[in-house]
Design a protein around this motif. Sequence first.
Motif, PDB file in Angstrom:
ATOM      1  N   VAL A 143       5.183 -11.002  -2.129  1.00  0.00           N
ATOM      2  CA  VAL A 143       5.319 -10.442  -0.788  1.00  0.00           C
ATOM      3  C   VAL A 143       4.969  -8.812  -0.855  1.00  0.00           C
ATOM      4  O   VAL A 143       4.216  -8.463   0.087  1.00  0.00           O
ATOM      5  CB  VAL A 143       6.829 -10.564  -0.025  1.00  0.00           C
ATOM      6  CG1 VAL A 143       6.820  -9.700   1.250  1.00  0.00           C
ATOM      7  CG2 VAL A 143       7.082 -12.048   0.462  1.00  0.00           C
ATOM      8  N   LEU A 144       5.400  -8.295  -1.760  1.00  0.00           N
ATOM      9  CA  LEU A 144       5.166  -6.846  -2.167  1.00  0.00           C
ATOM     10  C   LEU A 144       3.407  -6.753  -2.060  1.00  0.00           C
ATOM     11  O   LEU A 144       2.783  -5.826  -1.665  1.00  0.00           O
ATOM     12  CB  LEU A 144       5.742  -6.258  -3.365  1.00  0.00           C
ATOM     13  CG  LEU A 144       5.520  -4.842  -3.504  1.00  0.00           C
ATOM     14  CD1 LEU A 144       5.838  -3.927  -2.414  1.00  0.00           C
ATOM     15  CD2 LEU A 144       6.096  -4.467  -5.034  1.00  0.00           C
ATOM     16  N   ASN A 145       2.953  -7.563  -2.873  1.00  0.00           N
ATOM     17  CA  ASN A 145       1.368  -7.730  -3.027  1.00  0.00           C
ATOM     18  C   ASN A 145       0.920  -7.953  -1.554  1.00  0.00           C
ATOM     19  O   ASN A 145      -0.066  -7.327  -1.112  1.00  0.00           O
ATOM     20  CB  ASN A 145       0.984  -8.820  -3.801  1.00  0.00           C
ATOM     21  CG  ASN A 145      -0.441  -8.697  -4.295  1.00  0.00           C
ATOM     22  OD1 ASN A 145      -0.987  -7.650  -4.400  1.00  0.00           O
ATOM     23  ND2 ASN A 145      -0.879  -9.909  -4.777  1.00  0.00           N
ATOM     24  N   ASP A 146       1.470  -8.797  -0.594  1.00  0.00           N
ATOM     25  CA  ASP A 146       0.983  -8.984   0.519  1.00  0.00           C
ATOM     26  C   ASP A 146       1.051  -7.646   1.568  1.00  0.00           C
ATOM     27  O   ASP A 146       0.083  -7.283   2.154  1.00  0.00           O
ATOM     28  CB  ASP A 146       1.733 -10.092   1.308  1.00  0.00           C
ATOM     29  CG  ASP A 146       1.387 -11.473   0.676  1.00  0.00           C
ATOM     30  OD1 ASP A 146       0.246 -11.486   0.016  1.00  0.00           O
ATOM     31  OD2 ASP A 146       2.028 -12.321   0.977  1.00  0.00           O
ATOM     32  N   PHE A 147       2.283  -7.218   1.277  1.00  0.00           N
ATOM     33  CA  PHE A 147       2.390  -5.878   1.781  1.00  0.00           C
ATOM     34  C   PHE A 147       1.225  -4.777   1.662  1.00  0.00           C
ATOM     35  O   PHE A 147       0.622  -4.134   2.429  1.00  0.00           O
ATOM     36  CB  PHE A 147       3.877  -5.222   1.683  1.00  0.00           C
ATOM     37  CG  PHE A 147       4.220  -3.842   2.232  1.00  0.00           C
ATOM     38  CD1 PHE A 147       4.605  -3.862   3.475  1.00  0.00           C
ATOM     39  CD2 PHE A 147       3.843  -2.708   1.441  1.00  0.00           C
ATOM     40  CE1 PHE A 147       5.012  -2.578   3.800  1.00  0.00           C
ATOM     41  CE2 PHE A 147       4.299  -1.560   1.866  1.00  0.00           C
ATOM     42  CZ  PHE A 147       4.833  -1.447   3.467  1.00  0.00           C
ATOM     43  N   ARG A 148       0.913  -4.620   0.342  1.00  0.00           N
ATOM     44  CA  ARG A 148      -0.014  -3.747  -0.313  1.00  0.00           C
ATOM     45  C   ARG A 148      -1.478  -4.158   0.422  1.00  0.00           C
ATOM     46  O   ARG A 148      -2.286  -3.153   0.680  1.00  0.00           O
ATOM     47  CB  ARG A 148       0.122  -3.674  -1.712  1.00  0.00           C
ATOM     48  CG  ARG A 148       1.165  -2.994  -2.404  1.00  0.00           C
ATOM     49  CD  ARG A 148       1.137  -3.035  -3.853  1.00  0.00           C
ATOM     50  NE  ARG A 148       2.253  -2.315  -4.316  1.00  0.00           N
ATOM     51  CZ  ARG A 148       2.824  -2.412  -5.515  1.00  0.00           C
ATOM     52  NH1 ARG A 148       2.160  -3.190  -6.266  1.00  0.00           N
ATOM     53  NH2 ARG A 148       3.879  -1.755  -5.874  1.00  0.00           N
ATOM     54  N   LYS A 149      -1.786  -5.422   0.397  1.00  0.00           N
ATOM     55  CA  LYS A 149      -3.023  -5.867   0.887  1.00  0.00           C
ATOM     56  C   LYS A 149      -3.211  -5.436   2.486  1.00  0.00           C
ATOM     57  O   LYS A 149      -4.190  -4.899   2.961  1.00  0.00           O
ATOM     58  CB  LYS A 149      -3.229  -7.171   0.570  1.00  0.00           C
ATOM     59  CG  LYS A 149      -3.556  -7.857  -0.791  1.00  0.00           C
ATOM     60  CD  LYS A 149      -3.740  -9.260  -0.687  1.00  0.00           C
ATOM     61  CE  LYS A 149      -3.854  -9.750  -2.334  1.00  0.00           C
ATOM     62  NZ  LYS A 149      -3.975 -11.070  -2.583  1.00  0.00           N
ATOM     63  N   SER A 150      -2.031  -5.773   3.064  1.00  0.00           N
ATOM     64  CA  SER A 150      -2.063  -5.423   4.408  1.00  0.00           C
ATOM     65  C   SER A 150      -2.217  -3.901   4.792  1.00  0.00           C
ATOM     66  O   SER A 150      -3.120  -3.570   5.785  1.00  0.00           O
ATOM     67  CB  SER A 150      -0.766  -5.836   5.322  1.00  0.00           C
ATOM     68  OG  SER A 150      -0.584  -7.148   5.227  1.00  0.00           O
ATOM     69  N   THR A 151      -1.559  -3.132   4.236  1.00  0.00           N
ATOM     70  CA  THR A 151      -1.711  -1.921   4.390  1.00  0.00           C
ATOM     71  C   THR A 151      -3.099  -1.121   3.847  1.00  0.00           C
ATOM     72  O   THR A 151      -3.507  -0.408   4.449  1.00  0.00           O
ATOM     73  CB  THR A 151      -0.583  -0.750   3.737  1.00  0.00           C
ATOM     74  OG1 THR A 151      -0.480  -1.257   2.352  1.00  0.00           O
ATOM     75  CG2 THR A 151       0.722  -1.292   4.379  1.00  0.00           C
ATOM     76  N   ALA A 152      -3.537  -1.791   2.689  1.00  0.00           N
ATOM     77  CA  ALA A 152      -4.922  -1.386   2.092  1.00  0.00           C
ATOM     78  C   ALA A 152      -6.119  -1.520   3.081  1.00  0.00           C
ATOM     79  O   ALA A 152      -6.819  -0.930   3.346  1.00  0.00           O
ATOM     80  CB  ALA A 152      -5.225  -1.966   0.838  1.00  0.00           C
ATOM     81  N   SER A 153      -5.983  -2.806   3.906  1.00  0.00           N
ATOM     82  CA  SER A 153      -6.750  -3.077   4.970  1.00  0.00           C
ATOM     83  C   SER A 153      -6.573  -2.507   6.184  1.00  0.00           C
ATOM     84  O   SER A 153      -7.301  -2.657   7.256  1.00  0.00           O
ATOM     85  CB  SER A 153      -7.041  -4.676   5.041  1.00  0.00           C
ATOM     86  OG  SER A 153      -5.648  -5.159   5.619  1.00  0.00           O
ATOM     87  N   GLY A 154      -5.644  -1.590   6.426  1.00  0.00           N
ATOM     88  CA  GLY A 154      -5.226  -0.780   7.774  1.00  0.00           C
ATOM     89  C   GLY A 154      -4.572  -1.706   8.651  1.00  0.00           C
ATOM     90  O   GLY A 154      -4.602  -1.533   9.890  1.00  0.00           O
ATOM     91  N   GLN A 155      -3.981  -2.729   8.122  1.00  0.00           N
ATOM     92  CA  GLN A 155      -3.234  -3.535   9.288  1.00  0.00           C
ATOM     93  C   GLN A 155      -1.896  -3.332   9.036  1.00  0.00           C
ATOM     94  O   GLN A 155      -1.172  -2.812   7.891  1.00  0.00           O
ATOM     95  CB  GLN A 155      -3.465  -5.097   8.945  1.00  0.00           C
ATOM     96  CG  GLN A 155      -4.699  -5.716   9.097  1.00  0.00           C
ATOM     97  CD  GLN A 155      -4.935  -7.063   8.461  1.00  0.00           C
ATOM     98  OE1 GLN A 155      -4.291  -7.486   7.876  1.00  0.00           O
ATOM     99  NE2 GLN A 155      -6.166  -7.651   8.995  1.00  0.00           N
ATOM    100  N   LEU A 156      -0.896  -3.573  10.161  1.00  0.00           N
ATOM    101  CA  LEU A 156       0.258  -3.431  10.024  1.00  0.00           C
ATOM    102  C   LEU A 156       1.054  -4.739   9.126  1.00  0.00           C
ATOM    103  O   LEU A 156       0.838  -5.742   9.579  1.00  0.00           O
ATOM    104  CB  LEU A 156       0.988  -3.347  11.359  1.00  0.00           C
ATOM    105  CG  LEU A 156       0.731  -2.375  12.312  1.00  0.00           C
ATOM    106  CD1 LEU A 156       1.563  -2.528  13.576  1.00  0.00           C
ATOM    107  CD2 LEU A 156       1.489  -1.151  11.563  1.00  0.00           C
TER     108      LEU A 156
END
Length: 148
Positions: free
Chosen positions: A54-67
């Motif tokens: 889930v932390l990896n998913d969080f990082r991917k979301s923030t890196a792509s500019g999504q909430l």
Amino acid sequence: MFSRLLLLFIFVPVIELGIFLWIGERLRLLNTLAIILFTGVLGAALTKSQGLRVLNDFRKSTASGQLPHAAIVEGLIILVAGALLLTPGFLTDAVGFLALVPAVRSKLRKALTQYLSTRIKIITPNGPSGGNRPRRSKPLDDDNVIDV
């Protein structure tokens, strides 16, 4: 709300104690304690692996500019599941392991998101919940708002 929590903190330990006694009679003390220890260690390992995912998913979301709202809610569910798994007991372990199953966690996330969306009101400079409303003539910071 207080009465619900009080009932939860009274009934869950009583149910857990009953399950401990029932299983302890059938499997004996050492086997019961071994199961409790094993589920605690297994639960901690599963919680760690699911939490890192889930932390990896969080990082991917923030890196792509999504909430990363889905990752945040799933992280909260995994945190609660980990606490339940580290708590000695068969009922809490069953609920904790269920919360770590991705399909169950997804349903929990949707239900929790739905619940929170009815309880939380988002205020933007354009008014409640954004939208195409005209901008306010009065500034949002009118000493009644705490900017964080």
